[in-house]
Enzyme design. Structure first.
Site, PDB file in Angstrom:
ATOM      1  CB  SER A  47       2.579 -14.018  41.261  1.00  0.00           C
ATOM      2  OG  SER A  47       3.070 -13.387  39.672  1.00  0.00           O
ATOM      3  CE  LYS A  48       5.529 -14.535  35.376  1.00  0.00           C
ATOM      4  NZ  LYS A  48       4.276 -14.724  34.759  1.00  0.00           N
ATOM      5  CG  ASP A  49       8.652 -17.524  44.065  1.00  0.00           C
ATOM      6  OD1 ASP A  49       9.607 -17.256  42.881  1.00  0.00           O
ATOM      7  OD2 ASP A  49       9.074 -17.350  45.006  1.00  0.00           O
ATOM      8  CB  ALA A  52       9.192 -21.166  39.620  1.00  0.00           C
TER       9      ALA A  52
END
Length: 346
Positions: A47-49, A52
């Site tokens: 989910s950190k895409d 970012a």
């Protein structure tokens, strides 16, 4: 007539629009319907895409981040990988301060993506100069023309999920979602997603997942930071020894604490029974669902969406390694498949 090639310009165009997949076996004894939002389907496998790309492009838009600049961040691994991936495509240098609690798999992946990695001791206070928070701040000061993403205290962390994850879940569920269950580390995923969903239907229940050894649940209930709650635990990217500004505590209805061992077994069970190879925090989320069900949270009309944050490949040296599990004392009876395999070898 010449045919156009149907292709993406780069890997960043694949971020978001992850699938909602019904869970069939691991929740079959619970009332209601259960669906996983599988964030491992992002190109950076988590989910950190979403944060970012959102934070970097906002910095570009404001002129804060310019060609040849350096990106610095504190990470347990997933945010770092996503930032490193975006940095490769956009031509930035990436420096990461990583917790020693992060799996070897995550740290190796960061280096493979070209990031400069500084591994910092996990079990020190947040204000200790050796902590990954303080090391990242120092690296930011030492590197001219760098920006510090600072995901724990960056409101763009929340905004990224408000703009993407929340609308996706609302649309995919046809507006019928009754519960959202999500792990809380920085708090950006649950806060941003919940904000959007509550605007559509304020009756949706928002349940956060916290770890034993973390201060988050007690702070939510009392408004007090209790250092006595803090002790070492193994789950990565879940819970905290500080209070992140990227968590909107008012929008979260309740927190459920889960243990290292329960969560590890649950992650392995998801792979065996659903064919979904997801990470340690996904197991934590499933364990929280079961605890909520035991507390009478759901009924036959419930439609529950659980965010599975990342991919199982990040944990090959931990929860998917039998030796590691045994070393932690996380023993369990071998599966039928494992038993049959051993018998066949004999």
């Amino acid at each position: 007539m010449e045919q156009k090639i149907r292709a993406y310009k780069n890997i960043l165009e694949l971020i978001g629009n992850t699938p909602l997949i019904q869970l069939n076996s691991v929740t079959n004894t619970l009332p209601g319907e259960f669906y996983a939002k599988v964030e491992a389907m992002n190109p950076g496998h988590s989910s950190k895409d979403r944060i970012a790309i959102h934070i970097i492009e906002e910095a570009e838009r404001l002129g804060i981040l310019t060609e040849g600049a350096t990106i610095v961040e504190t990470t347990s691994g997933n945010t770092g990988f996503s930032l490193a991936m975006v940095s490769v495509v956009k031509g930035y240098r990436c420096i990461l301060a990583v917790s020693s609690k992060s799996s070897k798999d995550k740290i190796d992946m960061l280096r493979a993506m070209g990031a400069e990695v500084h591994v910092c001791p996990a079990h020190v206070s947040a204000d200790d100069p050796r902590s990954y928070y303080e090391v990242a701040k120092r690296l930011h000061k030492e590197n001219k023309d760098s920006i510090y993403i600072n995901q724990y205290f960056n409101q763009l962390n929340i905004n990224a999920h408000y703009k993407t994850t929340g609308p996706e879940i609302w649309e995919q569920s046809g507006g019928t979602i009754t519960h959202l269950i999500a792990c809380s580390g920085t708090g950006g995923t649950i806060s941003g997603t919940a904000k959007y969903l509550k605007e559509q239907n304020p009756d949706i229940r928002i349940l956060g997942v916290d770890a034993y050894g973390s201060v988050i649940k007690k702070y939510h209930e009392t408004g007090e930071f209790d250092a006595d709650e803090i002790y070492p635990y193994r789950i990565e990217g879940l819970g905290k020894n500080l209070i992140p500004d990227a968590t909107d505590f008012e929008i979260i209805d309740d927190f459920i604490k889960v243990s290292d061992e329960e969560s590890a077994h649950a992650a392995r069970e998801i792979a065996r029974k659903e064919g979904l190879f997801v990470g340690y925090t996904s197991g934590a989320a499933l364990q929280a669902v079961r605890k909520a069900a035991n507390n009478g949270e759901f009924n036959k009309h419930s439609r529950v969406v659980i965010i599975f944050p990342d991919h199982g490949s990040r944990y090959m040296s931990k929860v998917f390694d039998d030796k590691w599990m045994e070393e932690q004392g996380f023993t369990e009876e071998k599966t039928t498949v494992q038993k049959k395999t051993k018998q066949a070898v004999k």
